[in-house]
Design an enzyme around this catalytic site. Sequence first.
Site, short mmCIF file in Angstrom:
data_model
loop_
_atom_site.label_atom_id
_atom_site.label_comp_id
_atom_site.label_asym_id
_atom_site.label_seq_id
_atom_site.Cartn_x
_atom_site.Cartn_y
_atom_site.Cartn_z
N ARG A 236 0.84 -1.18 0.00
CA ARG A 236 0.00 0.00 0.00
C ARG A 236 0.89 1.24 0.00
O ARG A 236 1.91 1.29 0.70
CB ARG A 236 -0.92 0.03 1.22
CG ARG A 236 -2.04 -0.99 1.21
CD ARG A 236 -3.04 -0.73 0.10
NE ARG A 236 -4.17 -1.65 0.10
CZ ARG A 236 -4.20 -2.82 -0.51
NH1 ARG A 236 -3.12 -3.25 -1.17
NH2 ARG A 236 -5.28 -3.58 -0.47
N GLU A 265 -6.13 6.03 -6.19
CA GLU A 265 -6.25 5.20 -7.39
C GLU A 265 -7.67 5.29 -7.95
O GLU A 265 -8.63 5.49 -7.20
CB GLU A 265 -5.91 3.74 -7.04
CG GLU A 265 -4.50 3.56 -6.52
CD GLU A 265 -4.19 2.10 -6.15
OE1 GLU A 265 -5.09 1.24 -6.33
OE2 GLU A 265 -3.08 1.82 -5.72
N HIS A 285 -1.53 -1.27 -10.02
CA HIS A 285 -2.10 -2.08 -8.96
C HIS A 285 -2.64 -3.41 -9.50
O HIS A 285 -3.84 -3.71 -9.40
CB HIS A 285 -3.22 -1.33 -8.22
CG HIS A 285 -3.45 -1.88 -6.83
ND1 HIS A 285 -4.08 -1.17 -5.84
CD2 HIS A 285 -3.12 -3.07 -6.26
CE1 HIS A 285 -4.14 -1.88 -4.74
NE2 HIS A 285 -3.57 -3.04 -4.97
#
Length: 323
Positions: A236, A265, A285
């Site tokens: 993260r 995001e 991601h």
Amino acid sequence: MKIAILDDYFDTVRTLNCFKKLDGHEVKIWNDHIQDDDVLAERLADIEVLVLIRERTKIGAGLINRLPNLKLISQRSVYPHIDVEACTKNGVIVSSGQSSVSPPHATAELTWGLILASMRQIPQQMASLKTGNWQMGVGRTLNGRTLGIFGYGRIGRAVAGYGKAFGMNVVIWASPASRDRAKNDGYLVAESKNAFFSECDVLSLHLRLYDVTAGIVTASDLALMKPTALLVNTSRAGLIELGSLLQALKNGRPGMAAVDVYENEPVLDKAYGLFALENVICTPHIGYVTEDEWEIQFSEIFDQILAYQKGTPINIVNPGVCS
């Protein structure tokens, strides 16, 4: 039941074997990403069950208050994007399994791919070749170098095993309990956090993001790293002090970074700071985004829906809603 699934970018969920678990239900799948509460409130007005794909969409109190038919949010893993208190006040159950036995392969494999790509400059070499040039630089081998694993859970343990297989010297820094587990597994533990950041040639973050781990990697930590070192983050972005990684890379310590996660995001700004740096590899991601991983995750997510339908909800984050 009326079920909505958000943010299925490539319309993948309906192709999964586990999707059959929702046979007989009315399922609406949205493939775009929308964060506008007005649009979401209109889309979800009649929905009883909302399925979320990780933290792609924030579900705040303002939206929850406008969804009178919503009874269940089913997802997997952590839930900082959900206003759990608002869900409880509105009688919405949040089911979110965090299975400790879930396979770590997808994220661990991406982590190792980023390490190899960074150390051997694979994206840069490809870009050079495609522009009519030959080799653009000299990479580094992994054998004999020091791999640091910050956080020794399922994924950290898997990445440590990959490092050992590649002949790296693996060193661990983590909570005291995790350091003890690493020692029992035969790995070296750093003498201190400062020593850990100073000694590693490759340092990979594998911590969950909680209040106590937010910003756990500081600008001072990064300044201790070697100018030849690589920092990898597939966990993260919030683990790193806000803004410190970009500045550290500009300062030359560490010398490289590979990241799969970001503060906000999706990142759609082509001028995003890290994108402009030649010593950084960025991916959108995708650590958990494999068909195999999705089969596991959505099977659990759909099981939570079926359990709710039977009147025996499971993995309840806000048990107060049932009292």
